[in-house]
Write a protein that holds these residues in place. Structure first.
Motif, PDB file in Angstrom:
ATOM      1  N   THR A  73       0.841  -1.193   0.000  1.00 31.25           N
ATOM      2  CA  THR A  73       0.000   0.000   0.000  1.00 31.25           C
ATOM      3  C   THR A  73       0.880   1.249   0.000  1.00 31.25           C
ATOM      4  O   THR A  73       1.994   1.231   0.518  1.00 31.25           O
ATOM      5  CB  THR A  73      -0.936   0.030   1.224  1.00 31.25           C
ATOM      6  OG1 THR A  73      -0.152  -0.064   2.407  1.00 31.25           O
ATOM      7  CG2 THR A  73      -1.925  -1.111   1.177  1.00 31.25           C
ATOM      8  N   SER A  77      -0.585   7.863   1.878  1.00 30.44           N
ATOM      9  CA  SER A  77      -1.922   7.526   1.397  1.00 30.44           C
ATOM     10  C   SER A  77      -2.752   8.702   0.885  1.00 30.44           C
ATOM     11  O   SER A  77      -3.419   8.556  -0.121  1.00 30.44           O
ATOM     12  CB  SER A  77      -2.702   6.755   2.466  1.00 30.44           C
ATOM     13  OG  SER A  77      -2.780   7.506   3.645  1.00 30.44           O
ATOM     14  N   THR A  90      -7.409   3.379  -3.407  1.00 31.35           N
ATOM     15  CA  THR A  90      -5.963   3.388  -3.246  1.00 31.35           C
ATOM     16  C   THR A  90      -5.332   2.571  -4.361  1.00 31.35           C
ATOM     17  O   THR A  90      -5.794   1.491  -4.686  1.00 31.35           O
ATOM     18  CB  THR A  90      -5.577   2.771  -1.886  1.00 31.35           C
ATOM     19  OG1 THR A  90      -6.233   3.481  -0.849  1.00 31.35           O
ATOM     20  CG2 THR A  90      -4.083   2.851  -1.671  1.00 31.35           C
ATOM     21  N   ASN A  92      -2.549   0.327  -5.303  1.00 28.38           N
ATOM     22  CA  ASN A  92      -1.572  -0.546  -4.660  1.00 28.38           C
ATOM     23  C   ASN A  92      -0.530  -1.036  -5.657  1.00 28.38           C
ATOM     24  O   ASN A  92      -0.775  -1.098  -6.852  1.00 28.38           O
ATOM     25  CB  ASN A  92      -2.271  -1.756  -4.037  1.00 28.38           C
ATOM     26  CG  ASN A  92      -3.226  -1.354  -2.960  1.00 28.38           C
ATOM     27  OD1 ASN A  92      -2.875  -0.620  -2.048  1.00 28.38           O
ATOM     28  ND2 ASN A  92      -4.458  -1.838  -3.037  1.00 28.38           N
ATOM     29  N   ALA A 152       0.960  -4.379   3.079  1.00 27.48           N
ATOM     30  CA  ALA A 152      -0.428  -4.205   3.490  1.00 27.48           C
ATOM     31  C   ALA A 152      -0.594  -4.898   4.831  1.00 27.48           C
ATOM     32  O   ALA A 152      -0.237  -6.061   4.988  1.00 27.48           O
ATOM     33  CB  ALA A 152      -1.366  -4.812   2.463  1.00 27.48           C
TER      34      ALA A 152
END
Length: 166
Positions: A73, A77, A90, A92, A152
């Motif tokens: 991830t 963010s 998101t 990834n 993650a």
């Protein structure tokens, strides 16, 4: 009146029996339909991209990275989210390893080709150009000295309170 009702019931009975006992193998409705061809959009390696397949150099075939890879991830963010139908999504990255764990194949969300990182002298470090993947207690992917992606991590939710309604 009873005779009319009995005639109607008899007609319904014969009609339903006729349908049940009839050979339906020639009916178009019950025959196997033409096979549906999904994902006719193949890339240059033959991977069906609309079904989520991409070419993997380490696996030497088409794979779904979200099924076989380790998800990374974004470390930053807020900057790495996009708005999809009013909700935040998101982007990834994914990493998979060859069988010997000597090569890490990196799939970035904004790149069409994967990046092959080779294991450094330190067995927990994979390197190519500016990219570095540290594989100690999870994964940290850096570009230069800047952390770009991390493993993650499952968020552990603790439930507090009581279910008695107090």
């Amino acid at each position: 009146m009873k005779s009319v009702l009995s005639i109607i019931l008899t007609a319904i009975l014969f009609t339903s029996c006729d349908f049940i006992l009839k050979d339906h193998s020639k009916d178009e409705i019950l025959m196997d339909p033409k096979p549906v061809v999904l994902g006719t959009d193949k890339d240059e390696k033959g991977c069906v991209t609309s079904a989520g397949y991409v070419w993997s150099e380490t696996k030497n075939g088409c794979i779904r990275i979200f099924e076989e890879g380790f998800r990374l991830t974004p470390y930053h963010s807020p900057a790495d989210t996009i708005d999809v139908d009013g909700e935040q999504a998101t982007l990834n990255a994914y990493v998979i390893f060859n069988e010997e764990k000597s090569i890490a194949e990196l799939f970035l969300p904004d790149s069409k080709k994967s990046i092959l990182l080779k294991q450094d002298n330190d067995e927990s470090l994979y390197v190519k150009d500016d990219w570095k993947l540290e594989a100690k207690k999870g994964y940290v992917l850096k570009k230069g000295s800047q952390i770009e992606y991390v493993s993650a991590v499952a968020i552990e939710k603790k439930i507090t309170g009581s279910d008695t309604g107090e």
